[in-house]
Design an enzyme around this catalytic site. Structure first.
Site, PDB file in Angstrom:
ATOM      1  N   PHE A  58     -94.107 -52.323   9.356  1.00 63.73           N
ATOM      2  CA  PHE A  58     -93.629 -51.919   8.033  1.00 63.73           C
ATOM      3  C   PHE A  58     -94.721 -51.938   6.962  1.00 63.73           C
ATOM      4  O   PHE A  58     -94.477 -51.625   5.805  1.00 63.73           O
ATOM      5  CB  PHE A  58     -92.449 -52.805   7.599  1.00 63.73           C
ATOM      6  CG  PHE A  58     -92.751 -54.285   7.569  1.00 63.73           C
ATOM      7  CD1 PHE A  58     -93.417 -54.875   6.510  1.00 63.73           C
ATOM      8  CD2 PHE A  58     -92.336 -55.098   8.630  1.00 63.73           C
ATOM      9  CE1 PHE A  58     -93.686 -56.236   6.486  1.00 63.73           C
ATOM     10  CE2 PHE A  58     -92.610 -56.477   8.612  1.00 63.73           C
ATOM     11  CZ  PHE A  58     -93.283 -57.039   7.532  1.00 63.73           C
ATOM     12  N   ARG A  86     -87.049 -69.530  -3.379  1.00 65.40           N
ATOM     13  CA  ARG A  86     -86.581 -68.853  -2.164  1.00 65.40           C
ATOM     14  C   ARG A  86     -85.051 -68.909  -2.062  1.00 65.40           C
ATOM     15  O   ARG A  86     -84.426 -67.966  -1.580  1.00 65.40           O
ATOM     16  CB  ARG A  86     -87.256 -69.458  -0.930  1.00 65.40           C
ATOM     17  CG  ARG A  86     -88.771 -69.178  -0.955  1.00 65.40           C
ATOM     18  CD  ARG A  86     -89.499 -69.732   0.239  1.00 65.40           C
ATOM     19  NE  ARG A  86     -89.205 -68.997   1.466  1.00 65.40           N
ATOM     20  CZ  ARG A  86     -89.702 -67.792   1.740  1.00 65.40           C
ATOM     21  NH1 ARG A  86     -90.488 -67.187   0.887  1.00 65.40           N
ATOM     22  NH2 ARG A  86     -89.405 -67.212   2.880  1.00 65.40           N
ATOM     23  N   THR A  92     -84.608 -62.311   3.045  1.00 66.14           N
ATOM     24  CA  THR A  92     -85.415 -61.085   2.917  1.00 66.14           C
ATOM     25  C   THR A  92     -84.559 -59.831   3.058  1.00 66.14           C
ATOM     26  O   THR A  92     -84.684 -58.892   2.278  1.00 66.14           O
ATOM     27  CB  THR A  92     -86.511 -61.069   4.012  1.00 66.14           C
ATOM     28  OG1 THR A  92     -87.304 -62.252   3.877  1.00 66.14           O
ATOM     29  CG2 THR A  92     -87.406 -59.846   3.879  1.00 66.14           C
ATOM     30  N   ARG A 103     -81.241 -61.098  -4.144  1.00 68.72           N
ATOM     31  CA  ARG A 103     -81.264 -59.995  -3.179  1.00 68.72           C
ATOM     32  C   ARG A 103     -79.860 -59.521  -2.819  1.00 68.72           C
ATOM     33  O   ARG A 103     -79.639 -58.328  -2.603  1.00 68.72           O
ATOM     34  CB  ARG A 103     -82.066 -60.400  -1.945  1.00 68.72           C
ATOM     35  CG  ARG A 103     -83.578 -60.352  -2.238  1.00 68.72           C
ATOM     36  CD  ARG A 103     -84.360 -61.112  -1.244  1.00 68.72           C
ATOM     37  NE  ARG A 103     -85.810 -60.922  -1.350  1.00 68.72           N
ATOM     38  CZ  ARG A 103     -86.700 -61.708  -0.766  1.00 68.72           C
ATOM     39  NH1 ARG A 103     -86.287 -62.729  -0.034  1.00 68.72           N
ATOM     40  NH2 ARG A 103     -87.983 -61.492  -0.918  1.00 68.72           N
ATOM     41  N   ASN A 113     -86.388 -54.914  -1.743  1.00 68.32           N
ATOM     42  CA  ASN A 113     -85.553 -56.118  -1.856  1.00 68.32           C
ATOM     43  C   ASN A 113     -85.783 -56.878  -3.164  1.00 68.32           C
ATOM     44  O   ASN A 113     -85.572 -58.081  -3.246  1.00 68.32           O
ATOM     45  CB  ASN A 113     -85.718 -57.010  -0.616  1.00 68.32           C
ATOM     46  CG  ASN A 113     -87.135 -57.549  -0.454  1.00 68.32           C
ATOM     47  OD1 ASN A 113     -88.031 -57.195  -1.214  1.00 68.32           O
ATOM     48  ND2 ASN A 113     -87.339 -58.419   0.522  1.00 68.32           N
ATOM     49  N   HIS A 116     -90.371 -60.688  -4.612  1.00 68.16           N
ATOM     50  CA  HIS A 116     -91.189 -61.410  -3.641  1.00 68.16           C
ATOM     51  C   HIS A 116     -91.367 -62.834  -4.155  1.00 68.16           C
ATOM     52  O   HIS A 116     -91.473 -63.049  -5.359  1.00 68.16           O
ATOM     53  CB  HIS A 116     -92.576 -60.772  -3.497  1.00 68.16           C
ATOM     54  CG  HIS A 116     -93.573 -61.677  -2.810  1.00 68.16           C
ATOM     55  ND1 HIS A 116     -93.634 -61.771  -1.439  1.00 68.16           N
ATOM     56  CD2 HIS A 116     -94.476 -62.555  -3.303  1.00 68.16           C
ATOM     57  CE1 HIS A 116     -94.567 -62.680  -1.129  1.00 68.16           C
ATOM     58  NE2 HIS A 116     -95.092 -63.165  -2.234  1.00 68.16           N
ATOM     59  N   GLU A 127    -101.741 -66.822  -4.035  1.00 69.64           N
ATOM     60  CA  GLU A 127    -101.086 -65.653  -4.652  1.00 69.64           C
ATOM     61  C   GLU A 127    -101.130 -65.727  -6.170  1.00 69.64           C
ATOM     62  O   GLU A 127    -101.273 -64.695  -6.836  1.00 69.64           O
ATOM     63  CB  GLU A 127     -99.641 -65.557  -4.143  1.00 69.64           C
ATOM     64  CG  GLU A 127     -99.566 -65.208  -2.659  1.00 69.64           C
ATOM     65  CD  GLU A 127     -98.148 -65.018  -2.146  1.00 69.64           C
ATOM     66  OE1 GLU A 127     -97.994 -64.704  -0.955  1.00 69.64           O
ATOM     67  OE2 GLU A 127     -97.185 -65.173  -2.935  1.00 69.64           O
TER      68      GLU A 127
HETATM   69  P1  CMP Z   1     -91.689 -59.979   0.876  1.00 71.87           P
HETATM   70  O1  CMP Z   1     -91.080 -61.328   0.712  1.00 71.87           O
HETATM   71  O2  CMP Z   1     -92.359 -59.393  -0.316  1.00 71.87           O
HETATM   72  O3  CMP Z   1     -92.733 -60.026   2.084  1.00 71.87           O
HETATM   73  C1  CMP Z   1     -93.036 -58.905   2.883  1.00 71.87           C
HETATM   74  C2  CMP Z   1     -92.186 -57.714   2.547  1.00 71.87           C
HETATM   75  O4  CMP Z   1     -92.160 -56.705   3.521  1.00 71.87           O
HETATM   76  C3  CMP Z   1     -90.742 -58.144   2.441  1.00 71.87           C
HETATM   77  O5  CMP Z   1     -90.541 -58.950   1.311  1.00 71.87           O
HETATM   78  C4  CMP Z   1     -90.051 -56.770   2.431  1.00 71.87           C
HETATM   79  O6  CMP Z   1     -90.076 -56.172   1.155  1.00 71.87           O
HETATM   80  C5  CMP Z   1     -90.966 -55.940   3.340  1.00 71.87           C
HETATM   81  N1  CMP Z   1     -90.366 -55.640   4.639  1.00 71.87           N
HETATM   82  C6  CMP Z   1     -90.035 -54.419   5.077  1.00 71.87           C
HETATM   83  N2  CMP Z   1     -89.535 -54.469   6.305  1.00 71.87           N
HETATM   84  C7  CMP Z   1     -89.547 -55.756   6.694  1.00 71.87           C
HETATM   85  C8  CMP Z   1     -89.141 -56.446   7.893  1.00 71.87           C
HETATM   86  N3  CMP Z   1     -88.636 -55.801   8.941  1.00 71.87           N
HETATM   87  N4  CMP Z   1     -89.302 -57.790   7.929  1.00 71.87           N
HETATM   88  C9  CMP Z   1     -89.834 -58.460   6.867  1.00 71.87           C
HETATM   89  N5  CMP Z   1     -90.234 -57.851   5.717  1.00 71.87           N
HETATM   90  C10 CMP Z   1     -90.072 -56.513   5.627  1.00 71.87           C
END
Ligand code: CMP
Length: 139
Positions: A58, A86, A92, A103, A113, A116, A127
């Site tokens: 992704f 979190r 996520t 979310r 989503n 972050h 970060e």
């Molecule tokens: P974030 O917590 O910003 O960390 C990685 C990001 O990748 C996650 O949130 C999502 O926005 C994106 N993402 C897209 N597809 C996936 C997936 N299959 N698993 C985890 N993160 C994903």
């Protein structure tokens, strides 16, 4: 202990004008926004920020999504800020997120989503330094 974490309000949320409603969730949970700025990430910046996901299927879509509009980068401070943030964000994948979480209420998909949040205190430090100079953070 008092802790800081890095939060990003993502392009799907800024596009829908949700910054204030998301910030209210953080504040209601006892997190304090001690630094905040709105910016548009370049492809190189988004790619570097998500460098740990470089090999994931992704990754390319994620970088393209994260550069599709403005984001709001912020430092949240509070007791156990990493874990608390979190909790407030929820899972996520919004399909798995608990009721009342950001979310669950706002995310459009697992990619779009809305927010972050750093996943550990150690990553939070890296970060935060990616987006902010020490002089920009006022507790
Ligand atoms: P974030 O917590 O910003 O960390 C990685 C990001 O990748 C996650 O949130 C999502 O926005 C994106 N993402 C897209 N597809 C996936 C997936 N299959 N698993 C985890 N993160 C994903």
């Amino acid at each position: 202990a008092a802790e800081r974490t890095l939060s990003i309000i993502k392009p799907d949320a800024t596009r829908r004008n949700l910054t204030g409603r998301i910030n209210a969730k953080f504040e209601e949970a006892g997190l304090r926004i001690v630094a905040q700025k709105r910016l548009r990430l370049t492809e190189a910046q988004a790619g570097a920020f998500y460098g740990v996901h470089k090999e994931r299927p992704f990754y390319k879509d994620l970088v393209s999504f994260m550069t599709s509009g403005p984001v709001v980068a912020q430092v949240l401070e509070g007791e156990n800020a990493v874990a608390k943030n979190r909790e407030v964000m929820g899972a996520t994948n919004p399909a798995n997120a608990d009721p009342g979480t950001i979310r669950k209420e706002f995310a459009e998909s697992i990619e779009a989503n809305s927010v972050h949040g750093s996943d550990s205190a150690e990553n939070a430090a890296t970060e935060i330094a990616f987006f902010f100079a020490g002089i920009e953070i006022t507790g």
